[in-house]
Motif scaffolding. Structure first.
Motif, PDB file in Angstrom:
ATOM      1  N   MET A   1       0.855  -1.184   0.000  1.00  0.00           N
ATOM      2  CA  MET A   1       0.000   0.000   0.000  1.00  0.00           C
ATOM      3  C   MET A   1       0.886   1.226   0.000  1.00  0.00           C
ATOM      4  O   MET A   1       1.699   1.404   0.874  1.00  0.00           O
ATOM      5  N   SER A   2       0.721   2.073  -0.990  1.00  0.00           N
ATOM      6  CA  SER A   2       1.514   3.293  -1.023  1.00  0.00           C
ATOM      7  C   SER A   2       0.608   4.496  -0.979  1.00  0.00           C
ATOM      8  O   SER A   2      -0.581   4.416  -1.232  1.00  0.00           O
ATOM      9  N   ALA A   3       1.203   5.639  -0.702  1.00  0.00           N
ATOM     10  CA  ALA A   3       0.409   6.855  -0.570  1.00  0.00           C
ATOM     11  C   ALA A   3      -0.021   7.402  -1.904  1.00  0.00           C
ATOM     12  O   ALA A   3      -0.953   8.173  -1.992  1.00  0.00           O
ATOM     13  N   GLY A   4       0.642   7.020  -2.983  1.00  0.00           N
ATOM     14  CA  GLY A   4       0.284   7.559  -4.276  1.00  0.00           C
ATOM     15  C   GLY A   4       1.122   8.761  -4.597  1.00  0.00           C
ATOM     16  O   GLY A   4       0.816   9.870  -4.204  1.00  0.00           O
ATOM     17  N   HIS A   5       2.212   8.583  -5.337  1.00  0.00           N
ATOM     18  CA  HIS A   5       3.199   9.645  -5.493  1.00  0.00           C
ATOM     19  C   HIS A   5       2.785  10.721  -6.486  1.00  0.00           C
ATOM     20  O   HIS A   5       3.380  11.786  -6.529  1.00  0.00           O
ATOM     21  N   ASP A   6       1.753  10.458  -7.309  1.00  0.00           N
ATOM     22  CA  ASP A   6       1.435  11.399  -8.365  1.00  0.00           C
ATOM     23  C   ASP A   6       0.373  12.406  -7.952  1.00  0.00           C
ATOM     24  O   ASP A   6      -0.284  13.008  -8.771  1.00  0.00           O
ATOM     25  N   VAL A   7       0.174  12.610  -6.675  1.00  0.00           N
ATOM     26  CA  VAL A   7      -0.846  13.536  -6.189  1.00  0.00           C
ATOM     27  C   VAL A   7      -0.171  14.782  -5.651  1.00  0.00           C
ATOM     28  O   VAL A   7       0.641  14.715  -4.741  1.00  0.00           O
ATOM     29  N   LEU A   8      -0.518  15.933  -6.220  1.00  0.00           N
ATOM     30  CA  LEU A   8       0.042  17.192  -5.758  1.00  0.00           C
ATOM     31  C   LEU A   8      -0.686  17.662  -4.503  1.00  0.00           C
ATOM     32  O   LEU A   8      -1.850  17.342  -4.283  1.00  0.00           O
ATOM     33  N   PRO A   9      -0.016  18.428  -3.637  1.00  0.00           N
ATOM     34  CA  PRO A   9      -0.688  18.942  -2.437  1.00  0.00           C
ATOM     35  C   PRO A   9      -1.891  19.793  -2.806  1.00  0.00           C
ATOM     36  O   PRO A   9      -1.880  20.519  -3.796  1.00  0.00           O
ATOM     37  N   ASP A  10      -2.936  19.676  -2.038  1.00  0.00           N
ATOM     38  CA  ASP A  10      -4.163  20.427  -2.249  1.00  0.00           C
ATOM     39  C   ASP A  10      -4.366  21.320  -1.036  1.00  0.00           C
ATOM     40  O   ASP A  10      -4.331  20.846   0.098  1.00  0.00           O
TER      41      ASP A  10
ATOM     42  N   LEU B   1     -11.485   5.130  -3.581  1.00  0.00           N
ATOM     43  CA  LEU B   1     -10.341   4.924  -4.452  1.00  0.00           C
ATOM     44  C   LEU B   1     -10.361   5.933  -5.591  1.00  0.00           C
ATOM     45  O   LEU B   1     -11.427   6.330  -6.076  1.00  0.00           O
ATOM     46  N   VAL B   2      -9.180   6.365  -5.992  1.00  0.00           N
ATOM     47  CA  VAL B   2      -8.999   7.067  -7.255  1.00  0.00           C
ATOM     48  C   VAL B   2      -8.100   6.196  -8.119  1.00  0.00           C
ATOM     49  O   VAL B   2      -7.400   5.317  -7.617  1.00  0.00           O
ATOM     50  N   PHE B   3      -8.135   6.459  -9.426  1.00  0.00           N
ATOM     51  CA  PHE B   3      -7.462   5.565 -10.359  1.00  0.00           C
ATOM     52  C   PHE B   3      -6.528   6.362 -11.256  1.00  0.00           C
ATOM     53  O   PHE B   3      -6.969   7.220 -12.029  1.00  0.00           O
ATOM     54  N   GLN B   4      -5.231   6.068 -11.145  1.00  0.00           N
ATOM     55  CA  GLN B   4      -4.205   6.746 -11.939  1.00  0.00           C
ATOM     56  C   GLN B   4      -3.992   5.957 -13.222  1.00  0.00           C
ATOM     57  O   GLN B   4      -3.543   4.811 -13.190  1.00  0.00           O
TER      58      GLN B   4
ATOM     59  N   ALA C   1      -4.710   1.799  -8.495  1.00  0.00           N
ATOM     60  CA  ALA C   1      -5.706   2.200  -7.503  1.00  0.00           C
ATOM     61  C   ALA C   1      -5.003   2.848  -6.319  1.00  0.00           C
ATOM     62  O   ALA C   1      -4.058   2.288  -5.761  1.00  0.00           O
ATOM     63  N   LEU C   2      -5.475   4.031  -5.916  1.00  0.00           N
ATOM     64  CA  LEU C   2      -4.896   4.784  -4.802  1.00  0.00           C
ATOM     65  C   LEU C   2      -6.008   5.137  -3.820  1.00  0.00           C
ATOM     66  O   LEU C   2      -7.089   5.576  -4.233  1.00  0.00           O
ATOM     67  N   VAL C   3      -5.750   4.969  -2.545  1.00  0.00           N
ATOM     68  CA  VAL C   3      -6.782   5.184  -1.540  1.00  0.00           C
ATOM     69  C   VAL C   3      -6.813   6.644  -1.096  1.00  0.00           C
ATOM     70  O   VAL C   3      -5.771   7.306  -0.992  1.00  0.00           O
ATOM     71  N   ARG C   4      -8.023   7.134  -0.833  1.00  0.00           N
ATOM     72  CA  ARG C   4      -8.241   8.491  -0.345  1.00  0.00           C
ATOM     73  C   ARG C   4      -9.187   8.445   0.856  1.00  0.00           C
ATOM     74  O   ARG C   4     -10.044   7.566   0.959  1.00  0.00           O
ATOM     75  N   TRP C   5      -9.039   9.431   1.736  1.00  0.00           N
ATOM     76  CA  TRP C   5      -9.841   9.488   2.968  1.00  0.00           C
ATOM     77  C   TRP C   5     -10.422  10.889   3.099  1.00  0.00           C
ATOM     78  O   TRP C   5      -9.704  11.866   3.235  1.00  0.00           O
ATOM     79  N   ARG C   6     -11.754  10.954   3.087  1.00  0.00           N
ATOM     80  CA  ARG C   6     -12.453  12.234   3.246  1.00  0.00           C
ATOM     81  C   ARG C   6     -13.430  12.126   4.416  1.00  0.00           C
ATOM     82  O   ARG C   6     -14.287  11.232   4.443  1.00  0.00           O
TER      83      ARG C   6
END
Length: 283
Positions: free
Chosen positions: A1-10, A41-44, A59-64
């Motif tokens: 499980m990785s954090a997902g490196h292709d996500v820019l800070p929001d 999940l979001v999908f890169q 597949a990358l996990v997100r928490w809202r």
């Protein structure tokens, strides 16, 4: 499980306040978040370098939270990986990713694999292969439509039992990919010892190769070495046309990054597939 490196800070993404940000509190809240349907999940997307066509998703996990606050994956994923929460989280991600990909296949949207990150602790568990194959049977996703992305650390920590697990999964049709290749110290030995389908070149080399000759040389060498061993190569973090031109010249197989697309919410995947084009489902 990785954090997902292709996500820019929001700017709208905030850490948990106060004591909830402690490791123990965060681990407990991850499990609660699953029960409260706060995870998604979001999908890169990944595309073929030669044709530009879609060839898979990560597949990358997100928490809202209920109030709209997003918990950055760089905050909660490492906490999960350091605790037993990773087993609950990892299984949830795997099941959700397989279920989604199976639905895409059934509805004729596309026949492309989905990649799921697996942590060192998950890989060290004796029942991982049984869990993966059980989820595939439960969701109806063909094994060939699932890839497991593994870090070098995960492979180094596991010895012969890890290799046996990966051999069992490969025998069933599930492929494994070495993530962040080039950042560790034993990658060459791993490529020879572990049953892998491909490698992913770490984004730090991809993003520096246009300006830095040593990074370009590393990328070129990785592609050549992987191909000599019969492995497919995916370049992470591709953001510019110049980077794509370099990768095409080096013979890289696939790309992933903002040049292609940001990670997509599930609802946005159909429109992206229509735009970029994807292999049709069989039949």
């Amino acid at each position: 499980m990785s954090a997902g490196h292709d996500v820019l800070p929001d700017p709208g993404v905030l850490p948990l306040p106060g004591a909830a940000a402690t490791s123990l509190g965060m681990a407990d809240r991850i499990t609660e978040a699953i029960l409260r349907n706060e995870l998604s999940l979001v999908f890169q997307p990944q595309a073929d370098v030669a044709t530009g066509r879609l060839c898979g998703f990560e597949a990358l996990v997100r928490w809202r939270l209920a109030d709209g606050t997003e918990i950055p994956p760089d905050l909660f994923v490492p906490v999960a990986e350091a605790s037993d929460a990773i087993f609950v989280l990892g299984e949830w991600v795997l099941r959700r990713a397989c279920s989604t990909a199976a639905r895409w296949l059934r509805t004729g949207m596309a026949d492309v694999p989905v990649a799921v990150n697996v942590s060192a602790r998950q890989l060290a568990e004796p029942g991982l292969a049984r869990c993966v194959l059980g989820i595939l049977a439960e969701t109806g996703l063909p094994a060939s439509n699932l890839k497991l992305e593994l870090t070098e650390t995960a492979l180094l920590d596991g010895s012969a039992a890890v290799t046996q697990c990966l051999l069992e999964l490969r025998g069933a049709g599930v492929q494994a990919v070495l993530d962040d290749f080039g950042t560790g110290y034993s990658s060459l030995a791993l490529l020879r010892r572990v049953p892998l389908e491909g490698v992913k070149i770490d984004r730090q080399f991809v993003q520096a190769m246009v300006e830095q000759r040593d990074s370009a040389a590393i990328v070129h060498a990785v592609v050549s070495l992987a191909h000599a061993l019969g492995l497919r190569v995916v370049a992470e973090g591709v953001e510019t046309r110049d980077q794509l031109l370099f990768l095409r010249a080096y013979g890289c197989d696939r790309i992933q990054g903002y040049l292609l697309s940001r990670p997509l919410a599930e609802a946005d995947v159909p429109g992206f597939i229509r735009e970029i084009g994807a292999p049709p489902t069989a039949g």
